[in-house]
Design a protein around this motif. Sequence first.
Motif, PDB file in Angstrom:
ATOM      1  N   HIS A  91     134.497  50.309 110.587  1.00 39.38           N
ATOM      2  CA  HIS A  91     134.645  48.853 110.575  1.00 39.38           C
ATOM      3  C   HIS A  91     135.458  48.480 111.796  1.00 39.38           C
ATOM      4  N   GLN A  92     135.003  47.512 112.558  1.00 45.43           N
ATOM      5  CA  GLN A  92     135.587  47.230 113.866  1.00 45.43           C
ATOM      6  C   GLN A  92     136.652  46.129 113.894  1.00 45.43           C
ATOM      7  N   PHE A  93     136.748  45.320 112.846  1.00 47.07           N
ATOM      8  CA  PHE A  93     137.703  44.210 112.910  1.00 47.07           C
ATOM      9  C   PHE A  93     138.427  44.059 111.580  1.00 47.07           C
ATOM     10  N   ASP A  94     139.533  43.352 111.630  1.00 46.97           N
ATOM     11  CA  ASP A  94     140.401  43.222 110.459  1.00 46.97           C
ATOM     12  C   ASP A  94     139.788  42.371 109.360  1.00 46.97           C
ATOM     13  N   LYS A  95     140.280  42.608 108.169  1.00 49.34           N
ATOM     14  CA  LYS A  95     139.915  41.747 107.047  1.00 49.34           C
ATOM     15  C   LYS A  95     140.570  40.382 107.264  1.00 49.34           C
ATOM     16  N   VAL A  96     139.962  39.365 106.682  1.00 50.54           N
ATOM     17  CA  VAL A  96     140.595  38.045 106.609  1.00 50.54           C
ATOM     18  C   VAL A  96     141.259  38.043 105.247  1.00 50.54           C
ATOM     19  N   PHE A  97     142.584  37.960 105.241  1.00 52.08           N
ATOM     20  CA  PHE A  97     143.294  38.183 103.983  1.00 52.08           C
ATOM     21  C   PHE A  97     144.755  37.767 104.102  1.00 52.08           C
ATOM     22  N   ASP A  98     145.262  37.151 103.045  1.00 56.34           N
ATOM     23  CA  ASP A  98     146.698  37.051 102.839  1.00 56.34           C
ATOM     24  C   ASP A  98     146.958  37.031 101.338  1.00 56.34           C
ATOM     25  N   GLU A  99     148.220  37.070 100.962  1.00 51.50           N
ATOM     26  CA  GLU A  99     148.588  37.203  99.545  1.00 51.50           C
ATOM     27  C   GLU A  99     148.223  35.978  98.707  1.00 51.50           C
ATOM     28  N   ASN A 100     147.877  34.858  99.346  1.00 46.60           N
ATOM     29  CA  ASN A 100     147.518  33.641  98.606  1.00 46.60           C
ATOM     30  C   ASN A 100     146.025  33.512  98.325  1.00 46.60           C
ATOM     31  N   CYS A 101     145.235  34.447  98.815  1.00 47.66           N
ATOM     32  CA  CYS A 101     143.786  34.384  98.575  1.00 47.66           C
ATOM     33  C   CYS A 101     143.487  34.511  97.086  1.00 47.66           C
ATOM     34  N   THR A 102     142.554  33.700  96.625  1.00 50.48           N
ATOM     35  CA  THR A 102     142.152  33.743  95.219  1.00 50.48           C
ATOM     36  C   THR A 102     140.727  34.267  95.040  1.00 50.48           C
ATOM     37  N   ILE A 103     139.931  34.201  96.102  1.00 53.15           N
ATOM     38  CA  ILE A 103     138.592  34.782  96.032  1.00 53.15           C
ATOM     39  C   ILE A 103     138.384  35.734  97.203  1.00 53.15           C
ATOM     40  N   LEU A 104     137.561  36.727  96.967  1.00 53.43           N
ATOM     41  CA  LEU A 104     137.209  37.723  97.977  1.00 53.43           C
ATOM     42  C   LEU A 104     135.697  37.721  98.113  1.00 53.43           C
ATOM     43  N   ILE A 105     135.222  37.557  99.337  1.00 50.29           N
ATOM     44  CA  ILE A 105     133.794  37.636  99.618  1.00 50.29           C
ATOM     45  C   ILE A 105     133.566  38.931 100.395  1.00 50.29           C
ATOM     46  N   LEU A 106     132.708  39.776  99.833  1.00 49.25           N
ATOM     47  CA  LEU A 106     132.434  41.078 100.437  1.00 49.25           C
ATOM     48  C   LEU A 106     130.980  41.181 100.873  1.00 49.25           C
ATOM     49  N   GLY A 107     130.787  41.622 102.098  1.00 49.87           N
ATOM     50  CA  GLY A 107     129.468  42.024 102.559  1.00 49.87           C
ATOM     51  C   GLY A 107     129.367  43.530 102.391  1.00 49.87           C
ATOM     52  N   SER A 108     128.305  44.108 102.902  1.00 49.76           N
ATOM     53  CA  SER A 108     128.158  45.558 102.826  1.00 49.76           C
ATOM     54  C   SER A 108     128.897  46.222 103.995  1.00 49.76           C
ATOM     55  N   PHE A 109     128.437  45.935 105.228  1.00 47.26           N
ATOM     56  CA  PHE A 109     129.010  46.526 106.439  1.00 47.26           C
ATOM     57  C   PHE A 109     128.616  45.626 107.608  1.00 47.26           C
ATOM     58  N   PRO A 110     129.473  45.470 108.624  1.00 43.75           N
ATOM     59  CA  PRO A 110     129.159  44.541 109.721  1.00 43.75           C
ATOM     60  C   PRO A 110     127.887  44.921 110.489  1.00 43.75           C
ATOM     61  N   SER A 111     127.131  43.898 110.832  1.00 51.49           N
ATOM     62  CA  SER A 111     125.958  44.088 111.683  1.00 51.49           C
ATOM     63  C   SER A 111     126.407  44.334 113.117  1.00 51.49           C
ATOM     64  N   LEU A 112     125.486  44.790 113.935  1.00 48.88           N
ATOM     65  CA  LEU A 112     125.802  44.996 115.352  1.00 48.88           C
ATOM     66  C   LEU A 112     126.216  43.683 116.016  1.00 48.88           C
ATOM     67  N   LYS A 113     125.580  42.581 115.624  1.00 50.99           N
ATOM     68  CA  LYS A 113     125.944  41.263 116.183  1.00 50.99           C
ATOM     69  C   LYS A 113     127.355  40.856 115.758  1.00 50.99           C
ATOM     70  N   SER A 114     127.713  41.151 114.513  1.00 48.89           N
ATOM     71  CA  SER A 114     129.078  40.842 114.062  1.00 48.89           C
ATOM     72  C   SER A 114     130.089  41.682 114.833  1.00 48.89           C
ATOM     73  N   ILE A 115     129.751  42.934 115.070  1.00 50.13           N
ATOM     74  CA  ILE A 115     130.640  43.798 115.847  1.00 50.13           C
ATOM     75  C   ILE A 115     130.780  43.241 117.269  1.00 50.13           C
ATOM     76  N   GLU A 116     129.668  42.800 117.837  1.00 47.10           N
ATOM     77  CA  GLU A 116     129.677  42.208 119.177  1.00 47.10           C
ATOM     78  C   GLU A 116     130.572  40.965 119.213  1.00 47.10           C
ATOM     79  N   LYS A 117     130.500  40.145 118.171  1.00 46.30           N
ATOM     80  CA  LYS A 117     131.299  38.908 118.085  1.00 46.30           C
ATOM     81  C   LYS A 117     132.707  39.177 117.551  1.00 46.30           C
ATOM     82  N   ASN A 118     132.938  40.393 117.071  1.00 49.71           N
ATOM     83  CA  ASN A 118     134.235  40.816 116.538  1.00 49.71           C
ATOM     84  C   ASN A 118     134.676  39.967 115.344  1.00 49.71           C
ATOM     85  N   PHE A 119     133.667  39.566 114.523  1.00 49.33           N
ATOM     86  CA  PHE A 119     133.984  38.766 113.339  1.00 49.33           C
ATOM     87  C   PHE A 119     132.806  38.774 112.367  1.00 49.33           C
TER      88      PHE A 119
END
Length: 165
Positions: free
Chosen positions: A8-36
């Motif tokens: 996995h190439q980039f950090d999770k979006v997360f802090d202690e106040n989060c109430t929901i978590l949205i999970l994908g499977s694994f980043p696409s090459l385009k997401s890796i390219e965009k770093n998000f």
Amino acid sequence: MENVYRNHQFDKVFDENCTILILGSFPSLKSIEKNFYYGHKQNRFWDILSFIYGVPNLKQFSNEEKTFFCLNNHIALYDVIDSCSIKGSSDLSIDKTSIVYTNIDDLINNSKINHIYLNGNKAYELFIKKYPHLKNISTKLPSTSPANAKMKLEDLIKMWQIIKN
């Protein structure tokens, strides 16, 4: 094209106040390219959140602005898989024997997350296999990926509306 082992190439979006978590499977090459997350221009994730939350053009926001939006709305983003062998961006090509899973329990224990939404079938399948004890707080949603082209944006919005409720 052959399978390549990727982390996995980039950090999770997360802090202690989060109430929901949205999970994908694994980043696409385009997401890796965009770093998000959800970086492919045809992925409808940010279009859906734009509509649901009434924030125009989220897709055009910078990574920092998208992070701020998510955290401001108590949304954490990450992926079920931390590393694996994969061919291109296809979930179908993931070598199941190579998967290193993300520590989801750690995220939940360090936040106010009370529900997990899985973006697509593969994310849900892998998540339930690894975390069956979290099934009661998880919901599978249809994939926002361009590979799920059979679903119209309007239908995705209707189904994804649940994240705001």
